[in-house]
Design a protein around this motif. Structure first.
Motif, PDB file in Angstrom:
ATOM      1  N   TYR A  46     -67.487   5.589  10.620  1.00 26.04           N
ATOM      2  CA  TYR A  46     -68.386   5.934  11.714  1.00 26.04           C
ATOM      3  C   TYR A  46     -68.013   5.113  12.942  1.00 26.04           C
ATOM      4  N   ASP A  74     -75.500  20.567  22.116  1.00 28.97           N
ATOM      5  CA  ASP A  74     -76.204  21.058  20.926  1.00 28.97           C
ATOM      6  C   ASP A  74     -77.131  22.218  21.288  1.00 28.97           C
ATOM      7  N   LEU A 124     -65.815  13.650  14.904  1.00 26.11           N
ATOM      8  CA  LEU A 124     -66.823  14.638  14.531  1.00 26.11           C
ATOM      9  C   LEU A 124     -68.219  14.200  14.941  1.00 26.11           C
ATOM     10  N   GLN A 139     -72.016  15.199  14.216  1.00 25.84           N
ATOM     11  CA  GLN A 139     -72.865  15.924  13.270  1.00 25.84           C
ATOM     12  C   GLN A 139     -74.285  16.021  13.822  1.00 25.84           C
ATOM     13  N   ASP A 140     -74.994  17.080  13.419  1.00 27.80           N
ATOM     14  CA  ASP A 140     -76.427  17.069  13.685  1.00 27.80           C
ATOM     15  C   ASP A 140     -77.126  16.295  12.568  1.00 27.80           C
ATOM     16  N   GLY A 142     -76.634  17.138   8.027  1.00 26.32           N
ATOM     17  CA  GLY A 142     -75.602  16.620   7.142  1.00 26.32           C
ATOM     18  C   GLY A 142     -75.043  17.686   6.217  1.00 26.32           C
ATOM     19  N   LEU A 164     -71.453  16.949   5.082  1.00 31.95           N
ATOM     20  CA  LEU A 164     -70.077  16.500   4.909  1.00 31.95           C
ATOM     21  C   LEU A 164     -69.985  15.545   3.728  1.00 31.95           C
ATOM     22  N   PRO A 175     -75.440  11.684   8.225  1.00 31.50           N
ATOM     23  CA  PRO A 175     -75.496  11.518   9.679  1.00 31.50           C
ATOM     24  C   PRO A 175     -76.212  10.234  10.081  1.00 31.50           C
ATOM     25  N   VAL A 182     -67.522  20.399   2.891  1.00 32.98           N
ATOM     26  CA  VAL A 182     -68.886  20.559   3.405  1.00 32.98           C
ATOM     27  C   VAL A 182     -69.655  21.441   2.432  1.00 32.98           C
ATOM     28  N   ASN A 226     -75.151  25.047   3.289  1.00 28.96           N
ATOM     29  CA  ASN A 226     -76.404  24.606   3.894  1.00 28.96           C
ATOM     30  C   ASN A 226     -77.573  25.350   3.255  1.00 28.96           C
ATOM     31  N   ARG A 266     -77.256  24.392  10.587  1.00 30.13           N
ATOM     32  CA  ARG A 266     -76.593  23.095  10.762  1.00 30.13           C
ATOM     33  C   ARG A 266     -75.407  23.273  11.690  1.00 30.13           C
ATOM     34  N   SER A 292     -71.985  21.428  13.636  1.00 31.49           N
ATOM     35  CA  SER A 292     -71.062  20.298  13.696  1.00 31.49           C
ATOM     36  C   SER A 292     -70.026  20.582  14.764  1.00 31.49           C
TER      37      SER A 292
END
Length: 343
Positions: free
Chosen positions: A49, A64, A219, A221-222, A225, A227, A240, A268, A271, A277, A279
């Motif tokens: 991260y 977003d 990357l 992410q929202d 999550g 990943l 995330p 991934v 969802n 979701r 990304s």
């Protein structure tokens, strides 16, 4: 959900690195500390991260919001920007199930973008694959927001590659001078809808197991999550963390480092959250025409060929040539229906 994560491995084993010192570039000791953290992350996981990155939070929120407006359009409207219309530029929209991983459709839809080049740019006039104009949806402000975001994250990519160079005891400008003065920037906006898969589709994942092709993926992410990262202890969730990007190294960095840094497999999950979701991966890659070579003087890995355990059984270390050749070989498998247009 049938996909599982090893319970004995914590997602927090993926480190969080504050790169503010690299961006400020005014404290050599602090910059070296960050470089050492990057080295450890690349050696152990190939994922980390990034906090303290300096990318404007308001810009991220706007990206977003506008992306959700686009994906809320009905399919017929979104297909006005379908990838087939961009030809060799490899840009535009693809619908659910339109992208493959290992021959199976991924359960996502997306918008492919990249560095915006005018029609009279020499690379466009030469019909260079994956170079050209973007197909921007006509949502007010979307074009400018996408371009601003790509510019901001590309700038971050240059800083992170300086940190990666320092982590290898190389001059900070090592990658810039050889590969990324004019990087190949490929940007994706993906939507993973929370809906059932039609029974006639062989879909198991949002995205199946894979590695990335180039140098560095950055990357966004929202909050939902999905990943997952493959580690020696099992698959772990890349949960995330607000205010961060998650970065991973690609096949070309593994090739350059002789396996000292590994390109780590990830996937991934589908969802099932009840909410779409999103990304936003940006791929910071070598110049299309750059010849990829191993870096001299790094520790030797006894047998860098890990093809037996790789998702695609490919030997990254057998590749020689320009990065564009490697990329196009991958493109032809991800979008076989566009193969003739791109190649």
């Amino acid at each position: 959900m049938t996909q599982s994560v090893s319970s004995d491995v914590s997602s927090r084993s993926l480190p969080v690195i504050d790169v503010g010192a690299l961006i400020a570039a005014d404290n050599a000791k602090a910059m070296q500390t960050v470089a050492e953290q990057i080295r450890d992350a690349c050696r152990v996981h190939g994922f980390f991260y990034v906090s303290g990155h300096g990318v404007d939070g308001e810009l991220i929120e706007r990206l977003d919001l506008l992306s959700r407006r686009f994906f809320a359009l009905d399919e017929q409207k979104k297909m006005r920007w379908r990838m087939a219309l961009a030809g060799r530029a490899w840009r535009g929209y693809f619908p659910l199930g339109g992208e493959l991983t290992s021959g199976r459709p991924d359960w996502k839809e997306g918008l492919y973008l990249g560095t915006e080049l005018a029609e009279d740019h020499p690379l466009v006039l030469a019909a260079t694959p994956v170079h050209g104009r973007n197909l921007f949806p006509d949502i007010p402000g979307f074009r400018d927001t996408i371009l601003q975001y790509m510019n901001a994250v590309t700038a971050l990519g240059h800083v992170l590659m300086q940190g990666i160079a320092s982590s290898l005891a190389l001059p900070p400008a090592y990658f810039y001078e050889r590969y990324t003065a004019d990087p190949l920037i490929l940007f994706r906006i993906f939507n993973y809808p929370s809906q059932d898969v039609p029974g006639d589709l062989d879909v198991q994942w949002g995205v199946g197991e894979h590695t990335d092709y180039g140098l560095l993926t950055i990357l966004l992410q929202d909050q939902i999550g999905g990943l997952q990262v493959k580690t020696p202890g099992g698959w772990v969730d890349a949960t995330p963390i607000p205010g961060t990007f998650i970065c991973n190294i690609g096949d070309m960095l593994e090739r350059m480092t002789g396996g000292w840094y590994r390109s780590t497999a990830h996937r991934v999950v589908r969802n099932t959250s009840g909410t779409d979701r999103l990304s936003f991966p940006l791929f910071f890659d070598p110049n299309y025409f750059a010849e990829v070579h191993p870096i001299d003087g790094l520790p030797q890995v006894p047998d860098p060929d890990d093809s037996a355990s790789r998702w695609d059984q490919a030997n990254v270390h057998a590749f020689n040539g320009k990065y564009g050749d490697y990329l196009l070989n991958k493109v032809s498998k991800v979008f076989p229906q566009l193969k003739q247009d791109v190649l």
